[in-house]
Design a protein around this motif. Structure first.
Motif, PDB file in Angstrom:
ATOM      1  N   THR A  36      38.698  39.871  42.630  1.00  0.00           N
ATOM      2  CA  THR A  36      39.590  39.156  43.546  1.00  0.00           C
ATOM      3  C   THR A  36      40.476  38.639  43.027  1.00  0.00           C
ATOM      4  OG1 THR A  36      37.690  38.834  45.306  1.00  0.00           O
ATOM      5  CG2 THR A  36      39.600  37.688  45.298  1.00  0.00           C
ATOM      6  N   TYR A  72      38.461  33.932  47.579  1.00  0.00           N
ATOM      7  CA  TYR A  72      39.964  33.996  47.646  1.00  0.00           C
ATOM      8  C   TYR A  72      40.309  32.477  47.437  1.00  0.00           C
ATOM      9  CZ  TYR A  72      38.410  37.952  50.589  1.00  0.00           C
ATOM     10  OH  TYR A  72      37.869  39.090  50.919  1.00  0.00           O
ATOM     11  N   ASP A 122      33.953  44.034  41.916  1.00  0.00           N
ATOM     12  CA  ASP A 122      34.797  43.325  42.987  1.00  0.00           C
ATOM     13  C   ASP A 122      35.770  42.395  42.297  1.00  0.00           C
ATOM     14  OD1 ASP A 122      33.719  44.684  45.529  1.00  0.00           O
ATOM     15  OD2 ASP A 122      31.752  43.589  45.126  1.00  0.00           O
ATOM     16  N   VAL A 136      42.095  42.510  46.882  1.00  0.00           N
ATOM     17  CA  VAL A 136      40.672  42.799  46.003  1.00  0.00           C
ATOM     18  C   VAL A 136      40.731  44.325  45.793  1.00  0.00           C
ATOM     19  CG1 VAL A 136      38.299  42.908  46.426  1.00  0.00           C
ATOM     20  CG2 VAL A 136      39.644  41.060  47.463  1.00  0.00           C
TER      21      VAL A 136
END
Length: 456
Positions: free
Chosen positions: A171, A284, A169, A190
Motif C-alpha cells: 500500500t 491507507y 500487498d 495498492v
C-alpha cells in the motif's frame, strides 16, 4: 466431327465456370486511421484490414519518451495483429503510451464508439471522479512525502486441495502538505500481487508481465460485484482521498470508523463517506501518516503524484537445490512537479518482498512481520559490499533523485545510459552521476514518469 468439337467446347466452358466458382476473391485491403493521446501528446495509427482481419498496424508517436514510450510503439503492433483486436495488455513501463495507442486503434476501427478527442465522460474508468466525494481546501504545497506498508498475510500454503500462492500487498501514498500540515494533494494505490505455483511448486504466474495496481486495473478489479454501494475500489479510494484534502494527519487519524467484519476493521463512519466508502481504510491511513512522518521540504511544487511498477520475474521454481520463492519487486515514486512540469522533488523507493516456501509449499516467511523497503533497510541492504563506488542503494538513489530536480520528464527519461551486464541494462552514463550511481535506473525512470502523469 463438328458435333464432337461442339461437345468439347461445352465441356471446356463448364469446367472453366466451375473453376471460377471454386475460387473466392480475396477481400480488398482497407486502410483506416485513428488518433489517441499518449504520454507525450497525440499519437496516430494506420490500421490495415483485409475483411475482418487486422493485417498491419503502423504508429506515428513522435513525442513519446525514447526507451520507455517507444517500447509500446515497437511492441504493440504485433500484439494487436496477433490478437486481431485492440483489446491487448499494455506494455510494461509504458502504460500511458500504450493506452493512447490502443485507443487510437479503437478510434480507427470504430470512430463512432471511440471518438477523438474522447469526451470527458469516456475517460477510462480509473480516471473518473467519484461524483459524491467531498473535497476540502488547503494551501500551497511546501512538503511532500511517500508512505507505504507491506503485508504478506494473505499468502497461502499448498494443501491437498489447493496450490500455494505468495501474496504481497504493498500500500502506497504520495502526499503533498501545506504550511499548516494539511493535506493538499494525496494519491493512494495498492500493488496486490499474487505469485501462483502448481502442485510441483513451479511458478505458474507470468514472470514477464508487469503486475497492475488496483488503480491501473480500474473497473477490472471487480469490487463492484460485491459492493453494497455499487462502487469500485478506485471510486471508493478517490472519495477517501478527496475527504482528506484540507485535513491534518491528526484529523485524518481521528476519523470515526466501525468494524464491519474481520476483513474490514476500520470502515469510515462519518456522514460524508458512508455512501461512498465501505472499504477498510486502516492501511491507507497508515501510509498517509508515514508520508507525513517522512515528508521533505520542496520549493515551487504545484502538484504531487504517485508512480508504481511491480514485477515478479525473480520468483523461483522448486529445484533439486533450490526452495521455491515468490519475489515481488515494487518500484514506487512520489514526485512533485512545478507549474511548468519540471521535477520540484522526487522520492523513490523499492519494496523487494521475498515470500519463502519449504519444499512442500508451506510458507516459511513470517506472515505477521512488518516488511521494509530498501530505503528503510538502509545499510542493512548490503549493496556496499559489491559496489564499485562503495555506496549503498539508498545513497545511490538519493544522488539520482537530486539529479532529477529542475529537469523535465523528457530529460529524465532521455538520460544517457549504458549496459553494465545482463542485470544492469540502464546505468547512468553522464558525468554528474558516474561516480554516484551504478545501479540500473530504467524502473525508477518509469515510476517518476507515471507519477508525473498522475500528479494532482
Amino acid at each position: 466431327m463438328k458435333k464432337v468439337v461442339s461437345i468439347l467446347l461445352v465441356l471446356l466452358m463448364v469446367t472453366s465456370l466451375f473453376g471460377c466458382a471454386s475460387k473466392t476473391a480475396a477481400p480488398a485491403a482497407e486502410t483506416l486511421t485513428g488518433k489517441g493521446d499518449g504520454f507525450g501528446g497525440e499519437v496516430t495509427v494506420t490500421v490495415t484490414k483485409e475483411g475482418d482481419k487486422i493485417t498491419k498496424v503502423e504508429i506515428d508517436a513522435p513525442n513519446e519518451t525514447q526507451g520507455i514510450g517507444t517500447k509500446a510503439v515497437d511492441e504493440l503492433p504485433a500484439k494487436i495483429v496477433e490478437a486481431n483486436s485492440a483489446e491487448v495488455d499494455v506494455v510494461a513501463g509504458a502504460t500511458y503510451t500504450s493506452n493512447g495507442i490502443i485507443y487510437a486503434v479503437k478510434n480507427a476501427l470504430d470512430p463512432a464508439a471511440n471518438p477523438y478527442p474522447a469526451p470527458k465522460e469516456e475517460k477510462p474508468a480509473a480516471e473518473k471522479p467519484a461524483a459524491e466525494a467531498p473535497k476540502g481546501e488547503a494551501g500551497s504545497i511546501v512538503k511532500f512525502g511517500l508512505g507505504q506498508n507491506i503485508s504478506i498475510a494473505k499468502s497461502k500454503d499448498a494443501t491437498a486441495d489447493a496450490t500455494a500462492v505468495g501474496q504481497a500487498d504493498v500500500t502506497m501514498a504520495a502526499v503533498g502538505f501545506d504550511a499548516d500540515g494539511k493535506v493538499a494533494s494525496v494519491y493512494i494505490d495498492v500493488a496486490q500481487t499474487k505469485v501462483a505455483f502448481d502442485k510441483d511448486m513451479k511458478v505458474t504466474s507470468d514472470k514477464a508481465a508487469e503486475v497492475k495496481s488496483k488503480k491501473d486495473l480500474g473497473a477490472d478489479y471487480g469490487m463492484v460485484k460485491a459492493s453494497s454501494i455499487g462502487k469500485e475500489w478506485f471510486e471508493q479510494i478517490e472519495a477517501y482521498e478527496n475527504w482528506m484534502v484540507g485535513k491534518t494527519i491528526e484529523e485524518i487519524k481521528s476519523m470515526k470508523v466501525v468494524a464491519r467484519d474481520e476483513s474490514h476493521p476500520a470502515v469510515p463512519d462519518v456522514p460524508e463517506l458512508t455512501s461512498s466508502v465501505t472499504i477498510s481504510v486502516d492501511a491507507y491511513m497508515e501510509a498517509v501518516e508515514e508520508a507525513w512522518a517522512n515528508a521533505e521540504e520542496v520549493a515551487g511544487a504545484e502538484k504531487v503524484g504517485l508512480g508504481v511498477e511491480t514485477h515478479i520475474g525473480s520468483s523461483k521454481d522448486k529445484a533439486a537445490d533450490v526452495l521455491p520463492l515468490a519475489q515481488v519487486d515494487t518500484y514506487m515514486s512520489a514526485t512533485a512537479l512545478t507549474a511548468d512540469g519540471k521535477v520540484a522533488g522526487t522520492i523513490i523507493d523499492n519494496a523487494q518482498v521475498k515470500i519463502k516456501f519449504d519444499e512442500k509449499g508451506v510458507v516459511t516467511s513470517d506472515r505477521a512481520a512488518e516488511y521494509q523497503t530498501k530505503k528503510e533497510i538502509k545499510e542493512g541492504y548490503g549493496m556496499v559490499k559489491a559496489s564499485s563506488i562503495g555506496k549503498e542503494w539508498f545513497e545511490q538513489m538519493e544522488a539520482f533523485e537530486e539529479w532529477m530536480v529542475g529537469k523535465s520528464i523528457a530529460e529524465i527519461t532521455g538520460l544517457t545510459v549504458k549496459q553494465r551486464d545482463d542485470n544492469h541494462k540502464a546505468v547512468p552514463d553522464v558525468p554528474e552521476l558516474t561516480s554516484s550511481v551504478t545501479i540500473t535506473v530504467e524502473g525508477y525512470q518509469a515510476v517518476v514518469e507515471e507519477a508525473a502523469a498522475n500528479a494532482r
